[in-house]
Scaffold this active site. Structure first.
Site, PDB file in Angstrom:
ATOM      1  N   ASP A   7     -51.382  72.292 -64.492  1.00 12.43           N
ATOM      2  CA  ASP A   7     -50.934  72.087 -65.871  1.00 12.43           C
ATOM      3  C   ASP A   7     -49.739  71.140 -65.837  1.00 12.43           C
ATOM      4  O   ASP A   7     -49.395  70.591 -64.774  1.00 12.43           O
ATOM      5  CB  ASP A   7     -50.654  73.438 -66.570  1.00 12.43           C
ATOM      6  CG  ASP A   7     -49.406  74.138 -66.063  1.00 12.43           C
ATOM      7  OD1 ASP A   7     -48.758  73.637 -65.120  1.00 12.43           O
ATOM      8  OD2 ASP A   7     -49.070  75.206 -66.620  1.00 12.43           O
ATOM      9  N   CYS A  63     -49.539  75.615 -61.182  1.00 12.59           N
ATOM     10  CA  CYS A  63     -48.854  75.700 -62.478  1.00 12.59           C
ATOM     11  C   CYS A  63     -47.387  76.008 -62.163  1.00 12.59           C
ATOM     12  O   CYS A  63     -46.955  75.817 -61.024  1.00 12.59           O
ATOM     13  CB  CYS A  63     -49.502  76.736 -63.396  1.00 12.59           C
ATOM     14  SG  CYS A  63     -49.444  78.444 -62.825  1.00 12.59           S
ATOM     15  N   THR A  65     -45.585  78.822 -61.874  1.00 14.46           N
ATOM     16  CA  THR A  65     -45.433  79.883 -60.873  1.00 14.46           C
ATOM     17  C   THR A  65     -46.663  80.050 -59.982  1.00 14.46           C
ATOM     18  O   THR A  65     -46.589  80.733 -58.961  1.00 14.46           O
ATOM     19  CB  THR A  65     -45.219  81.237 -61.577  1.00 14.46           C
ATOM     20  OG1 THR A  65     -46.357  81.458 -62.427  1.00 14.46           O
ATOM     21  CG2 THR A  65     -43.941  81.245 -62.393  1.00 14.46           C
ATOM     22  N   HIS A  96     -59.156  86.614 -43.664  1.00 13.66           N
ATOM     23  CA  HIS A  96     -59.620  87.947 -44.044  1.00 13.66           C
ATOM     24  C   HIS A  96     -60.263  88.026 -45.428  1.00 13.66           C
ATOM     25  O   HIS A  96     -61.172  88.828 -45.624  1.00 13.66           O
ATOM     26  CB  HIS A  96     -58.445  88.943 -43.997  1.00 13.66           C
ATOM     27  CG  HIS A  96     -58.009  89.258 -42.594  1.00 13.66           C
ATOM     28  ND1 HIS A  96     -57.047  90.201 -42.303  1.00 13.66           N
ATOM     29  CD2 HIS A  96     -58.411  88.752 -41.396  1.00 13.66           C
ATOM     30  CE1 HIS A  96     -56.862  90.264 -40.995  1.00 13.66           C
ATOM     31  NE2 HIS A  96     -57.676  89.386 -40.417  1.00 13.66           N
ATOM     32  N   HIS A 131     -64.493  92.014 -42.284  1.00 14.43           N
ATOM     33  CA  HIS A 131     -63.918  91.460 -43.523  1.00 14.43           C
ATOM     34  C   HIS A 131     -65.006  91.093 -44.528  1.00 14.43           C
ATOM     35  O   HIS A 131     -64.778  91.121 -45.726  1.00 14.43           O
ATOM     36  CB  HIS A 131     -63.034  90.259 -43.200  1.00 14.43           C
ATOM     37  CG  HIS A 131     -61.935  90.618 -42.261  1.00 14.43           C
ATOM     38  ND1 HIS A 131     -60.934  91.503 -42.602  1.00 14.43           N
ATOM     39  CD2 HIS A 131     -61.710  90.280 -40.964  1.00 14.43           C
ATOM     40  CE1 HIS A 131     -60.124  91.668 -41.576  1.00 14.43           C
ATOM     41  NE2 HIS A 131     -60.580  90.944 -40.557  1.00 14.43           N
TER      42      HIS A 131
HETATM   43  C1  RB5 Z   1     -46.021  76.619 -68.380  1.00 12.06           C
HETATM   44  O1  RB5 Z   1     -44.764  76.448 -68.921  1.00 12.06           O
HETATM   45  C2  RB5 Z   1     -46.055  77.850 -67.495  1.00 12.06           C
HETATM   46  O2  RB5 Z   1     -46.123  78.991 -68.275  1.00 12.06           O
HETATM   47  C3  RB5 Z   1     -47.217  77.764 -66.550  1.00 12.06           C
HETATM   48  O3  RB5 Z   1     -47.095  76.603 -65.798  1.00 12.06           O
HETATM   49  C4  RB5 Z   1     -47.402  78.866 -65.530  1.00 12.06           C
HETATM   50  O4  RB5 Z   1     -46.229  79.079 -64.815  1.00 12.06           O
HETATM   51  C5  RB5 Z   1     -48.016  80.105 -65.975  1.00 12.06           C
HETATM   52  O5  RB5 Z   1     -48.265  81.022 -65.185  1.00 12.06           O
END
Ligand code: RB5
Length: 145
Positions: A7, A63, A65, A96, A131
Protein backbone atom coordinates in the site's frame (compact mmCIF):
# COMPACT_ATOMS: atom_id res chain seq x y z
CA UNK A 1 8.24 -15.23 -10.67
CA UNK A 2 7.43 -13.53 -7.36
CA UNK A 3 4.26 -11.47 -6.92
CA UNK A 4 4.83 -8.33 -4.86
CA UNK A 5 2.58 -5.51 -3.73
CA UNK A 6 2.27 -2.78 -1.14
CA UNK A 7 0.00 0.00 0.00
CA UNK A 8 1.07 3.66 0.08
CA UNK A 9 3.10 3.05 3.28
CA UNK A 10 5.30 0.46 1.57
CA UNK A 11 6.20 2.01 -1.78
CA UNK A 12 9.83 2.88 -0.97
CA UNK A 13 10.55 -0.41 0.77
CA UNK A 14 8.98 -2.41 -2.05
CA UNK A 15 11.19 -0.63 -4.56
CA UNK A 16 14.28 -1.36 -2.48
CA UNK A 17 13.39 -5.05 -2.14
CA UNK A 18 12.68 -5.38 -5.87
CA UNK A 19 15.89 -3.58 -6.88
CA UNK A 20 18.09 -5.52 -4.45
CA UNK A 21 16.71 -8.95 -5.29
CA UNK A 22 16.46 -8.33 -9.03
CA UNK A 23 20.22 -7.83 -8.96
CA UNK A 24 20.46 -11.30 -7.41
CA UNK A 25 18.43 -12.85 -10.21
CA UNK A 26 14.87 -12.91 -8.82
CA UNK A 27 11.99 -11.82 -11.06
CA UNK A 28 9.02 -9.84 -9.80
CA UNK A 29 5.50 -9.12 -10.91
CA UNK A 30 4.71 -5.78 -9.24
CA UNK A 31 1.00 -5.33 -8.54
CA UNK A 32 1.23 -1.80 -7.14
CA UNK A 33 0.63 0.56 -5.62
CA UNK A 34 3.14 2.85 -7.28
CA UNK A 35 2.37 5.63 -4.85
CA UNK A 36 -1.34 6.40 -4.97
CA UNK A 37 -3.10 5.85 -1.64
CA UNK A 38 -4.90 2.52 -1.67
CA UNK A 39 -6.52 -0.04 0.62
CA UNK A 40 -4.16 -2.87 1.55
CA UNK A 41 -6.78 -5.68 1.25
CA UNK A 42 -7.15 -4.90 -2.47
CA UNK A 43 -3.41 -5.39 -3.01
CA UNK A 44 -3.32 -8.52 -0.84
CA UNK A 45 -6.12 -9.98 -2.99
CA UNK A 46 -4.22 -9.32 -6.23
CA UNK A 47 -0.89 -10.74 -5.03
CA UNK A 48 -2.46 -13.79 -3.39
CA UNK A 49 -4.57 -14.43 -6.49
CA UNK A 50 -1.42 -14.97 -8.53
CA UNK A 51 0.04 -17.28 -5.87
CA UNK A 52 -3.09 -19.40 -5.57
CA UNK A 53 -3.42 -19.70 -9.36
CA UNK A 54 0.20 -20.84 -9.60
CA UNK A 55 1.20 -17.97 -11.90
CA UNK A 56 3.64 -16.83 -9.20
CA UNK A 57 5.47 -19.20 -6.88
CA UNK A 58 5.38 -16.90 -3.84
CA UNK A 59 4.18 -13.47 -2.79
CA UNK A 60 5.53 -10.52 -0.82
CA UNK A 61 3.21 -7.95 0.76
CA UNK A 62 4.25 -4.72 2.44
CA UNK A 63 2.14 -2.23 4.40
CA UNK A 64 2.91 0.01 7.38
CA UNK A 65 3.13 -2.80 9.92
CA UNK A 66 2.63 -5.85 7.69
CA UNK A 67 -0.24 -6.83 9.97
CA UNK A 68 -3.15 -5.67 7.82
CA UNK A 69 -1.66 -7.41 4.79
CA UNK A 70 -1.16 -10.65 6.73
CA UNK A 71 -4.71 -10.64 8.11
CA UNK A 72 -6.15 -10.03 4.63
CA UNK A 73 -3.87 -12.58 2.91
CA UNK A 74 -4.71 -15.33 5.39
CA UNK A 75 -8.42 -15.02 4.53
CA UNK A 76 -7.66 -16.36 1.06
CA UNK A 77 -7.94 -20.10 0.55
CA UNK A 78 -4.56 -21.69 -0.06
CA UNK A 79 -2.56 -18.80 1.35
CA UNK A 80 -0.27 -19.24 4.33
CA UNK A 81 1.00 -15.73 5.00
CA UNK A 82 3.69 -15.01 7.59
CA UNK A 83 4.48 -11.64 9.12
CA UNK A 84 8.28 -11.61 9.05
CA UNK A 85 10.54 -9.36 11.09
CA UNK A 86 13.47 -11.59 12.09
CA UNK A 87 15.60 -14.12 10.26
CA UNK A 88 14.83 -17.12 12.49
CA UNK A 89 11.04 -16.84 12.06
CA UNK A 90 11.42 -16.15 8.36
CA UNK A 91 13.54 -19.27 7.87
CA UNK A 92 11.28 -21.49 9.96
CA UNK A 93 8.03 -20.31 8.45
CA UNK A 94 9.37 -21.70 5.19
CA UNK A 95 10.85 -24.88 6.71
CA UNK A 96 7.86 -25.74 8.89
CA UNK A 97 4.78 -23.81 7.68
CA UNK A 98 5.55 -23.83 3.95
CA UNK A 99 4.37 -20.23 3.92
CA UNK A 100 3.72 -18.97 0.42
CA UNK A 101 3.37 -15.26 1.22
CA UNK A 102 5.56 -13.08 3.42
CA UNK A 103 4.37 -9.80 4.89
CA UNK A 104 6.61 -7.02 6.12
CA UNK A 105 6.14 -3.69 7.82
CA UNK A 106 7.65 -0.66 6.09
CA UNK A 107 7.35 1.34 9.31
CA UNK A 108 8.96 -1.34 11.46
CA UNK A 109 11.84 -2.67 9.32
CA UNK A 110 14.84 -1.02 7.72
CA UNK A 111 15.44 -1.71 4.03
CA UNK A 112 18.59 -3.80 4.52
CA UNK A 113 16.87 -6.19 6.92
CA UNK A 114 13.74 -6.38 4.76
CA UNK A 115 15.71 -7.34 1.65
CA UNK A 116 17.68 -9.93 3.64
CA UNK A 117 14.48 -11.45 5.07
CA UNK A 118 12.94 -11.57 1.59
CA UNK A 119 15.98 -13.44 0.30
CA UNK A 120 15.77 -15.95 3.17
CA UNK A 121 12.07 -16.43 2.47
CA UNK A 122 12.62 -16.98 -1.24
CA UNK A 123 15.55 -19.38 -0.91
CA UNK A 124 14.49 -21.61 1.98
CA UNK A 125 12.66 -24.84 1.16
CA UNK A 126 9.89 -26.68 2.99
CA UNK A 127 11.04 -29.56 5.20
CA UNK A 128 7.93 -31.68 4.65
CA UNK A 129 7.50 -34.83 6.78
CA UNK A 130 5.57 -34.22 10.00
CA UNK A 131 5.11 -30.59 9.03
CA UNK A 132 3.00 -31.59 6.04
CA UNK A 133 0.52 -33.28 8.41
CA UNK A 134 0.17 -30.02 10.33
CA UNK A 135 -0.37 -28.05 7.16
CA UNK A 136 -3.03 -30.55 6.14
CA UNK A 137 -4.74 -29.84 9.48
CA UNK A 138 -4.66 -26.11 8.69
CA UNK A 139 -6.21 -26.87 5.31
CA UNK A 140 -8.96 -28.87 7.08
CA UNK A 141 -9.71 -25.80 9.22
CA UNK A 142 -9.78 -23.68 6.07
CA UNK A 143 -12.16 -26.07 4.32
CA UNK A 144 -14.54 -26.41 7.25
CA UNK A 145 -14.94 -22.86 8.48
C1 RB5 B 1 -1.91 2.61 6.36
O1 RB5 B 1 -1.78 3.84 6.96
C2 RB5 B 1 -1.71 1.50 7.38
O2 RB5 B 1 -2.84 1.36 8.16
C3 RB5 B 1 -1.37 0.22 6.68
O3 RB5 B 1 -0.23 0.42 5.91
C4 RB5 B 1 -1.06 -1.00 7.51
O4 RB5 B 1 -0.09 -0.72 8.46
C5 RB5 B 1 -2.18 -1.75 8.06
O5 RB5 B 1 -2.01 -2.80 8.69
Amino acid sequence: MIAIGCDHAGVELKKYVIDTLTEKGFEFCDLGTDGEPCDYPDIAKKVCGLVVSGECEKGILICGTGIGMSIAANKIKGIRAALCSDSFSTKYTRLHNNSNVMCMGARTLGPGLAAELAEIFLTTGFEGGRHQRRIDLITDIENNN
